[in-house]
Design an enzyme around this catalytic site. Sequence first.
Site, PDB file in Angstrom:
ATOM      1  NE  ARG A   4      17.492 -10.934 -10.891  1.00  0.00           N
ATOM      2  CZ  ARG A   4      17.575 -11.412  -9.658  1.00  0.00           C
ATOM      3  NH1 ARG A   4      16.861 -12.483  -9.328  1.00  0.00           N
ATOM      4  NH2 ARG A   4      18.343 -10.838  -8.750  1.00  0.00           N
ATOM      5  CG  ASP A  16      -1.511  -0.820   0.254  1.00  0.00           C
ATOM      6  OD1 ASP A  16      -0.530  -0.407  -0.376  1.00  0.00           O
ATOM      7  OD2 ASP A  16      -2.610  -1.037  -0.278  1.00  0.00           O
ATOM      8  CG  HIS A  24      -3.793   8.227   0.024  1.00  0.00           C
ATOM      9  ND1 HIS A  24      -3.580   9.286  -0.820  1.00  0.00           N
ATOM     10  CD2 HIS A  24      -5.131   8.170   0.229  1.00  0.00           C
ATOM     11  CE1 HIS A  24      -4.746   9.841  -1.133  1.00  0.00           C
ATOM     12  NE2 HIS A  24      -5.693   9.188  -0.503  1.00  0.00           N
ATOM     13  NE  ARG A  32     -18.543   8.003  -0.838  1.00  0.00           N
ATOM     14  CZ  ARG A  32     -19.525   8.828  -1.209  1.00  0.00           C
ATOM     15  NH1 ARG A  32     -19.286  10.119  -1.323  1.00  0.00           N
ATOM     16  NH2 ARG A  32     -20.731   8.365  -1.457  1.00  0.00           N
ATOM     17  NE  ARG A  89       3.647  -6.754 -17.859  1.00  0.00           N
ATOM     18  CZ  ARG A  89       2.414  -7.170 -17.588  1.00  0.00           C
ATOM     19  NH1 ARG A  89       1.412  -6.864 -18.406  1.00  0.00           N
ATOM     20  NH2 ARG A  89       2.170  -7.879 -16.505  1.00  0.00           N
ATOM     21  N   GLY A  92      12.571  -3.513 -13.268  1.00  0.00           N
ATOM     22  CA  GLY A  92      11.396  -4.362 -13.100  1.00  0.00           C
ATOM     23  C   GLY A  92      10.400  -4.077 -14.208  1.00  0.00           C
TER      24      GLY A  92
END
Length: 613
Positions: free
Chosen positions: A180, A370, A375, A468, A153, A146
């Site tokens: 691809r 997420d 985390h 923060r 990137r 990917g």
Amino acid sequence: MVASLHCHSVLAHSSVISPRVCGLKIWIFQRLKDLQPIRKLGWEKTPVKLEVTGKDREADFSGNASSCDGKPNEEVQLLNENVDSAEQTTLANSQSAESSPHNHQPSVLDDLWSPKEPPLSVVETSSNVYGSLGGRTPSLCIAVIGATGELARNKVFPALFALYYSGFLPENVGIFGYSRKQLTNEDLRTMIAANLTCRVDHRENCGDKLDAFLRRTFYINGGYDNRDGMTKLSSLMEDIEGHHDANRIFYLSVPQEAFLDVALSLAENAQTKRGWNRIIIEKPFGFDALSSSQLTRFLLSKFEEKQIYRIDHLLGKDIIENLTVLRFSNLVFEPLWSRTYIRSVQVILSEECGMESRGRYFGRYGIIRDVVHSHILQTIALFAMEPPVSLDGEDIRNEKAKVLRSIRQLKLDDIVLGQYKASSKENVATYMDSLTPTFFAGVLFIDNARWDGVPFLIKSGMGLIKHRVEIRIQFHNVPGNIYRERIGHNIALSTNELILRDVPDEAILMKVNNKVPGLGLQLDASELNLLYKDKYNVEIPDSYEHLLLDVINGDNHLFMRSDELEAAWNVLTPILHEIDENKMIPELYEFGGRGPVGAYYLDAKHGVRWADD
């Protein structure tokens, strides 16, 4: 002849030495004799390469010369590799000279040096391309699957270059971009070069290192059949590796809908058999407990647990490593690390940006899946775990898993959901047609002897007043404090706190009470302040650099193991189902504000003030 006479003499005095040793000695003397012309040309020295090792490295010694006990003889093996390297190089040159230019097939090796530079000598070329020739250092290939995506990137390739520039990658490394799109090697290099920068604190040879890194970066068009694409990737990696020990890392930065096909094709067609293979997987690690379990079963059917690295870039920050360093290497903190002295713990991660920066992914998964799942729960596990028996990754992960399994299941009255709304002055995207939360606050309890009754308050949100990242440990008030009258009515303001901060400035702070200078007796709450930028004149590496280096070194303590993953989902899945079933509507809050008002009722319920108040 000398070697032969010596062997016959030894055998005459002892019958226990195998004649195999004598034959080996004759062979060594003959090979040394053959090497003399090579030494005259000055080829006997082989550059020493940076060694990349790992705990799960698998060496292949098949076919090597053995000693009498059947074990590989390292000196003979090393000598054999030196001789074979020289012979193979000479043979390759002679064949190349005899062949027609029209029969030349381009390969990855053609790109390893720039045509603007003078051609390398035979031995220089060999040692640059195959770092393990004449030595014991395995080559390393890193594939970014990917490669044209934003994450690759902007984060992955810059982190790889930073490691290369700082000397943490071997010179014989190969970097491969896989996607691809119809691109060439030069297209990929041009695309990523704009984001590659050298360290501010040491810019020596920046341009040379950048050119060298880009020359070792190659592109593979995987097409729409990943099996063929991975076979092609493996073949190009072999051009870099030669016929010696080789290690491979695969970074899967792909959409979730493509993950299973890519992982399956990789497992069957791109793994090396002459070293270790490691795969890095980006979030999300499933949608809930069931989907995560199915994904884990699939991965473990194709890879071993030690090969899988589930990455969360927020866990690569220095604040996370400092959790264990401060606690286990300082006597002043470890005895206080329990419910006896700690009143509450806050873990805060707030961002100024909106969810438009996360795009389609965030709109589907929301902030609980997420950020909270990986985390925040991992941060709490590292904070609250018992002392591990060592710094070995598995020992640390064993203790983290125990904490996660001890966390009490959340209830609806223990959480607050929020979603920001755009003000008339802001041009920000919102998902008002969905119930996707952009803010989450909750209180967790760990039901074990060390933390029983201590509230762990967590808060994470987007579009808030400030960025923060902070862990705040609040201690109990001093029993029978004789200075109570000097402190005032709000005793909470005088509570001792230890603060670990990553944003806005990396710092370790200790809030203590002291006397204000001057006449009279007036107390003030002050902070003992260790600012990293004042103490350490270094550029702090990006979290991706930290985590990628851990993968290279085989250090997995900051990566979730399968049982940790399961335990974390068991904490959150029931509340996620309740939210969906009850169609719980998030409380709206202003973009750039402090978040939902409900969060302040939550902290008041447990007698705690949020750190940003």
